[in-house]
Design a protein around this motif. Structure first.
Motif, mmCIF file in Angstrom:
data_model
loop_
_atom_site.group_PDB
_atom_site.id
_atom_site.type_symbol
_atom_site.label_atom_id
_atom_site.label_comp_id
_atom_site.label_asym_id
_atom_site.label_seq_id
_atom_site.Cartn_x
_atom_site.Cartn_y
_atom_site.Cartn_z
ATOM 1 N N CYS A 164 0.833 -1.205 0.000
ATOM 2 C CA CYS A 164 0.000 0.000 0.000
ATOM 3 C C CYS A 164 0.874 1.265 0.000
ATOM 4 O O CYS A 164 2.008 1.240 0.491
ATOM 5 N N ALA A 165 0.312 2.351 -0.493
ATOM 6 C CA ALA A 165 0.999 3.646 -0.373
ATOM 7 C C ALA A 165 1.189 3.944 1.115
ATOM 8 O O ALA A 165 0.264 3.791 1.910
ATOM 9 N N GLY A 166 2.384 4.311 1.480
ATOM 10 C CA GLY A 166 2.645 4.653 2.879
ATOM 11 C C GLY A 166 2.940 3.462 3.773
ATOM 12 O O GLY A 166 3.143 3.632 4.981
ATOM 13 N N PRO B 95 2.614 3.166 -4.999
ATOM 14 C CA PRO B 95 1.584 3.295 -6.040
ATOM 15 C C PRO B 95 1.065 4.728 -6.220
ATOM 16 O O PRO B 95 0.429 5.028 -7.229
ATOM 17 N N ALA B 96 1.347 5.603 -5.241
ATOM 18 C CA ALA B 96 0.875 6.998 -5.378
ATOM 19 C C ALA B 96 1.814 7.839 -6.240
ATOM 20 O O ALA B 96 1.483 8.973 -6.587
ATOM 21 N N LEU B 97 2.978 7.313 -6.570
ATOM 22 C CA LEU B 97 3.920 8.065 -7.404
ATOM 23 C C LEU B 97 3.654 7.744 -8.873
ATOM 24 O O LEU B 97 3.661 6.582 -9.281
ATOM 25 N N ILE B 98 3.408 8.782 -9.657
ATOM 26 C CA ILE B 98 3.063 8.589 -11.069
ATOM 27 C C ILE B 98 3.983 9.426 -11.938
ATOM 28 O O ILE B 98 4.192 10.626 -11.659
ATOM 29 N N THR C 6 4.604 12.928 -10.363
ATOM 30 C CA THR C 6 3.554 13.622 -9.613
ATOM 31 C C THR C 6 2.948 12.633 -8.606
ATOM 32 O O THR C 6 3.241 11.442 -8.657
ATOM 33 N N VAL C 7 2.119 13.151 -7.740
ATOM 34 C CA VAL C 7 1.543 12.314 -6.685
ATOM 35 C C VAL C 7 0.042 12.165 -6.897
ATOM 36 O O VAL C 7 -0.652 13.146 -7.174
ATOM 37 N N ASP C 8 -0.446 10.944 -6.818
ATOM 38 C CA ASP C 8 -1.890 10.695 -6.849
ATOM 39 C C ASP C 8 -2.433 11.021 -5.455
ATOM 40 O O ASP C 8 -2.234 10.263 -4.502
ATOM 41 N N THR D 223 -0.623 8.939 1.334
ATOM 42 C CA THR D 223 -0.923 9.050 2.777
ATOM 43 C C THR D 223 -0.100 10.174 3.424
ATOM 44 O O THR D 223 -0.164 10.361 4.629
ATOM 45 N N ARG D 224 0.684 10.855 2.627
ATOM 46 C CA ARG D 224 1.568 11.950 3.071
ATOM 47 C C ARG D 224 2.530 11.458 4.184
ATOM 48 O O ARG D 224 2.751 12.119 5.178
ATOM 49 N N CYS D 225 3.066 10.266 3.948
ATOM 50 C CA CYS D 225 4.047 9.740 4.895
ATOM 51 C C CYS D 225 5.399 10.426 4.712
ATOM 52 O O CYS D 225 6.237 10.429 5.619
ATOM 53 N N GLY D 226 5.646 10.988 3.542
ATOM 54 C CA GLY D 226 6.874 11.724 3.291
ATOM 55 C C GLY D 226 8.069 10.864 2.940
ATOM 56 O O GLY D 226 9.176 11.377 2.740
ATOM 57 N N MET D 227 7.873 9.545 2.822
ATOM 58 C CA MET D 227 9.014 8.660 2.558
ATOM 59 C C MET D 227 9.684 8.967 1.218
ATOM 60 O O MET D 227 10.904 8.914 1.091
ATOM 61 N N CYS D 228 8.867 9.288 0.219
ATOM 62 C CA CYS D 228 9.453 9.517 -1.113
ATOM 63 C C CYS D 228 10.395 10.725 -1.090
ATOM 64 O O CYS D 228 11.348 10.797 -1.871
HETATM 65 S S1 SF4 Z 1 4.222 10.629 0.661
HETATM 66 FE FE1 SF4 Z 1 5.277 9.680 -1.056
HETATM 67 S S2 SF4 Z 1 5.786 7.644 -0.325
HETATM 68 FE FE2 SF4 Z 1 4.248 8.442 1.083
HETATM 69 S S3 SF4 Z 1 2.340 7.700 0.209
HETATM 70 FE FE3 SF4 Z 1 2.648 9.728 -0.655
HETATM 71 S S4 SF4 Z 1 3.695 9.360 -2.575
HETATM 72 FE FE4 SF4 Z 1 3.845 7.468 -1.407
#
Ligand code: SF4
Ligand code: SF4
Length: 623
Positions: A369-371, A584-587, A596-598, A603-608
């Motif tokens: 999952c995203a995040g 999966p949120a990275l496109i 860009t971000v879906d 989940t705005r975890c910030g890992m990317c």
């Molecule tokens: S913040 Fe980045 S890594 Fe976290 S869910 Fe959103 S796109 Fe994915």
């Protein structure tokens, strides 16, 4: 309660209801798709009926079977549940239980996964049960699954033998309107054999020449399961079908659509072992017999008559995999055409299928999952030691394969033992190859403890990352021994992973929040240095517990770490984040040549932002 009470429910709840109505007293299970909903169903029906059934999640399937066997052996009505590969874990007790006397009833519900859809392999529980001469019943619908479960418990209690109910994911998860009865009042007549119109059986509607024993080694079981008293069998057909489980239900639909109900008799099998001897008369009276069953050739082998009986063994039916509607329709259409029997009035509308062929769906490989905190762990493992061997394990974290951080997946706990094997194999030539194994928290308790103990005792040097998301996420968030909660939500003891690891005498133990990717990377390197330098006789594995609650179970409890994710700014389109982080949120936006971000998935975890070399967390963004 009146017997007209009805409720729409899935097959697993229907099984739960059947068992509860049959007087179940104890149920134990380890969660595993497609069997996981049976214990929650039992708990729910027990509450509604104000009953006293004890229901528990066991640490693994062997525990579940032995707990149920213990209760059955002193007179209780007990059941255990598992998926088909779970039966492998319970196999030693399964072998033992079949020979021991029970005073009560013991029903083993084993849900197979043709395909497989959510398992590492497909297996046929009917085959194992038949080889071991344990009665096995194969329901063909959600509704029938409840009747069969009830019947199995009654039968087991009466005859003092364990009985297996084998469901498949289509039966377990199909929904039907199920009648609810008062406890102990359900009347079950297994509707198998062949009916008057040549389609679907009601027992006793004309089968001639019942055989005494059908060649079955266990005469007493054979006779007591075959309770019908049929006397004549009027049908003889060029072509007949023997089918069991969901394959029977699908074959019925196909035969009806092709307007061949009067011409192609179908023999329905529920009792796969011991099979009703009537089936041999059916085979003898038909010109040729197609066998439709999932997933091995159990019935086909049993009723084998040279070329007359055909199915998977001669390639008419695919040798493995689920028998879907399309496959069964294709097989029957081919046969009726070959035999000049075609007489269809129903013409399926293929226009939707044809239209769908024109649509190109982007491929969607299975991903975390995203995040997901596991993604951060896998990224750190690969980043810290790209040349390592990565033995993996069974759970949602098997999806680390898409990040190149899972190389193997054999069975639960297998990754830790493989790491031990890799260590010895790679060190025979005095080189030190880094090995980073991963396992989830529920799997660790299920089957990882002994392998880790074994690795410690025998001096293996590898890193084990225990991915602790504090739940059994893949099968529906069941509690683990660490959760401190029983199956019905009552508070109980919590057993800490770190206490177990320390108890084994492991000195390198770190507990890290995997969202702290730089710290995870640093800790993995530190663990590696420890293993390399640990050049004395008492070698041991190094353990890192990557602890952060599963996003799905934590939903609503934690706020997003960042307000917004501005990944686009400064992006140079290198795609590293997509390839290495796989969120999966990275496109990748082809027009902008940027990532860009879906927003719907993110989940705005910030890992990317930690993964991308072009970005760093900006001051004031962290909450
Ligand atoms: S913040 Fe980045 S890594 Fe976290 S869910 Fe959103 S796109 Fe994915
Ligand atoms: S890693 Fe950074 S620069 Fe590269 S594509 Fe992803 S966001 Fe853009």
């Amino acid at each position: 309660m009146k017997d007209v009470n009805m409720e729409v429910m899935i097959g697993n709840y229907s099984i739960a209801r059947g068992l509860v109505e049959a007087g179940l007293e104890l149920a134990a299970a380890y969660p595993g798709t497609p069997s996981s909903e049976i214990i929650p169903g039992i708990i729910e029906f027990n509450k509604r009926e104000h009953g006293h059934i004890h229901a528990e999640w066991s640490t693994n399937e062997r525990c579940a079977l032995e707990v149920a066997f213990g209760a059955a052996s002193i007179g209780r009505k007990a059941a255990c549940m598992m998926k088909q590969v779970g039966l492998n874990v319970a196999f030693p007790s399964f072998l033992g239980a079949r020979r021991k006397k029970i005073k009560g009833g013991l029903v083993i519900i084993c849900c197979d996964d043709p395909g497989p859809q959510s398992s590492q392999t497909e297996q046929d529980t009917r085959l194992i049960a038949t080889l071991l001469n344990i009665p096995v019943l194969d329901p063909s619908s959600a509704k029938e699954a409840g009747d069969v479960a009830y019947y199995a418990m009654e039968y087991s209690y009466e005859h003092k033998v364990p009985v297996i109910v084998r469901s498949t994911h289509r039966v377990s998860h199909a929904r039907e309107n199920i009648t609810l009865y008062q406890i102990g009042t359900r009347k079950v007549a297994l509707n198998e054999g062949i009916g008057e119109a040549g389609v679907k059986g009601s027992r006793g509607q004309g089968v001639k020449g019942k055989r005494e024993n059908g060649g079955h080694p266990n005469h007493s079981i054979t006779q007591s399961l075959n309770h019908s008293s049929a006397s004549s069998y009027p049908l003889s057909a060029k072509f007949g079908i023997v089918a069991s489980g969901m394959s029977f239900s699908i074959a019925m639909d196909v035969i009806f659509e092709l307007n061949l109900t009067q011409r192609i008799p179908i023999y329905k099998v529920i009792k796969v072992n011991p099979v009703d001897p009537d089936i041999y008369d059916f085979v003898d009276n038909a010109g040729r017999v197609l066998v439709l069953e999932e997933t091995d050739s159990v019935l086909e082998a049993m009723i084998h008559r040279g070329n007359k009986v055909f199915g998977r063994r001669n390639g008419y039916v695919p040798g493995a995999g689920e028998l879907t509607y399309d496959i069964i329709r294709g097989i029957i259409e081919q046969i009726v055409e070959e035999m000049g029997m075609e007489e269809r009035t129903f013409f399926p509308d293929y226009s939707i299928e044809e239209a769908l062929k024109e649509i190109r769906f982007p491929p969607r490989p299975p991903r975390l999952c995203a995040g997901c905190p596991h993604r951060a762990s896998f990224f750190a493992m690969r980043y810290a030691s790209p040349e390592a061997i990565f033995p993996g394990d069974i759970g949602c974290y098997t999806l680390g394969i898409s990040m190149g951080a899972v190389d193997t997946c054999i069975d639960m706990g297998g990754g830790v033992n493989l790491a031990s094997g890799f260590y010895n194999a790679c060190n025979q030539d005095e080189t030190f190859t880094p090995i980073i194994a991963s396992i989830g928290d529920s799997t660790f308790f299920h089957a990882g403890l002994e392998p880790l103990y074994d690795a410690t005792k025998t001096g293996k040097r590898f890193i084990l990352v225990i991915m602790d998301n504090s739940t059994t996420a893949m099968t529906g968030m069941q509690p683990t021994p660490q959760t401190g909660m029983t199956a019905d939500g009552v508070k109980t003891h919590s057993i800490k992973i770190e206490d177990m690891v320390r108890g084994f005498g492991i000195d390198f133990l770190k507990i890290i929040d995997p969202y702290s990717i730089p710290l995870m990377v640093e800790t993995i390197r530190e663990a590696h240095a420890y293993l390399v330098l640990d050049n004395h006789s008492a070698h041991k594995p190094a353990v890192i517990i990557a602890r952060r609650e599963c996003l799905l179970s934590a939903k609503g409890k934690h706020e997003a770490l960042l307000d917004t994710i501005n990944i686009e700014q400064d992006c140079i389109g290198c795609k590293s984040c997509i390839k290495l982080f796989d969120c999966p949120a990275l496109i990748f936006n082809d027009e902008k040549r940027k990532v860009t971000v879906d927003e719907g998935l993110c989940t705005r975890c910030g890992m990317c932002l930690l993964v991308c070399a072009m970005k760093r967390p900006r001051k004031g963004q962290n909450k």
